[in-house]
Write a protein that holds these residues in place. Sequence first.
Motif, short mmCIF file in Angstrom:
data_model
loop_
_atom_site.label_atom_id
_atom_site.label_comp_id
_atom_site.label_asym_id
_atom_site.label_seq_id
_atom_site.Cartn_x
_atom_site.Cartn_y
_atom_site.Cartn_z
N LEU A 194 -10.81 13.03 1.11
CA LEU A 194 -9.83 12.64 2.12
C LEU A 194 -9.21 11.29 1.78
O LEU A 194 -8.00 11.07 1.95
N ALA A 195 -10.04 10.37 1.28
CA ALA A 195 -9.53 9.06 0.87
C ALA A 195 -8.56 9.20 -0.30
O ALA A 195 -7.53 8.51 -0.36
N TYR A 196 -8.88 10.11 -1.21
CA TYR A 196 -8.00 10.37 -2.36
C TYR A 196 -6.65 10.90 -1.87
O TYR A 196 -5.59 10.48 -2.36
N TYR A 197 -6.68 11.82 -0.93
CA TYR A 197 -5.43 12.40 -0.41
C TYR A 197 -4.58 11.33 0.27
O TYR A 197 -3.36 11.27 0.07
N LEU A 198 -5.21 10.49 1.06
CA LEU A 198 -4.48 9.40 1.70
C LEU A 198 -3.83 8.49 0.67
O LEU A 198 -2.68 8.05 0.83
N THR A 199 -4.57 8.20 -0.39
CA THR A 199 -4.09 7.27 -1.41
C THR A 199 -2.94 7.85 -2.22
O THR A 199 -1.92 7.18 -2.44
N HIS A 200 -3.08 9.09 -2.66
CA HIS A 200 -2.11 9.67 -3.60
C HIS A 200 -0.99 10.46 -2.94
O HIS A 200 0.09 10.59 -3.54
N TYR A 201 -1.20 11.00 -1.77
CA TYR A 201 -0.18 11.84 -1.15
C TYR A 201 0.39 11.28 0.15
O TYR A 201 1.37 11.81 0.66
N ARG A 202 -0.23 10.23 0.67
CA ARG A 202 0.28 9.60 1.89
C ARG A 202 0.60 8.13 1.70
O ARG A 202 0.93 7.43 2.65
N ASP A 203 0.48 7.66 0.45
CA ASP A 203 0.77 6.24 0.15
C ASP A 203 0.00 5.30 1.06
O ASP A 203 0.52 4.28 1.52
N THR A 204 -1.26 5.66 1.33
CA THR A 204 -2.12 4.83 2.17
C THR A 204 -3.30 4.37 1.34
O THR A 204 -4.35 5.02 1.30
N ASN A 205 -3.11 3.27 0.64
CA ASN A 205 -4.17 2.77 -0.25
C ASN A 205 -5.33 2.18 0.54
O ASN A 205 -6.48 2.24 0.09
N HIS A 206 -5.04 1.59 1.67
CA HIS A 206 -6.06 1.01 2.54
C HIS A 206 -6.10 1.81 3.84
O HIS A 206 -5.06 2.02 4.47
N PHE A 207 -7.26 2.25 4.22
CA PHE A 207 -7.37 3.13 5.39
C PHE A 207 -8.60 2.74 6.22
O PHE A 207 -9.49 2.03 5.75
#
Length: 233
Positions: free
Chosen positions: A130-143
């Motif tokens: 889920l962290a990977y998806y946020l980082t690579h597909y939602r441009d959310t490096n910090h969550f």
Amino acid sequence: MTEPEHPTFEDPHHAGDQNRDQHSSPEVVEHPPDQRPPADLPGMAELAAMQTSYSALTTLDASARQRAVKWLIETLEIADFGTVAGLAGQQPFDTATSTAQASRSDEIPSPREFMSQKKPNSQAERITCLAYYLTHYRDTNHFKTPDISSLNTEAAGQKFGNISRDIDNADRHGGYIVSAGKGFKQLTSRGEAVVNALPNREEVKQALQEYPYKLKRVVGNGKKSNPPAENDQ
């Protein structure tokens, strides 16, 4: 005594020849250099090519346009296109990167599809995916925790029993994510390598070996100790 005027008869064949000459040989008009028709101007063929390609490319979406331009560059062997673009005040056009981006934009999986493809078999791996998806597909490096929880719901994933504990395990015990300050987390190189390797378990083992992590435990005196690297978390 004046002689009577004799009428003159024009040879009809000769007259026809003159008429044909008049119709078949129009007068050639010489234009001054600064008044030549547009088709004779230098660079008009180049301008026409620009107009034609522009008209065709503007009908495409961004991804299709990039693929079309890439094809033209490769087919016409425009080797120094990046230099030309740089001289024009633009960033050089990286065809490999642009193709990857186009492909990525065309093939972004939904959270549910992504989790189904990766098949994580532990809570820590679920958090990491889920962290990977946020980082690579939602441009959310910090969550934060709510970001992970919300994405898990969007992916139709099973609800975490204790998401705070699972995130802590992915951080301190797995080394897949790490603190980014102010309550935020971010994906580590180790975590990224694991997700890239999934669902192949052999490749996951190799990724863990390539990115070792030393688990930090709190001992009785409150100090942290660093035992040998654990690559099977």
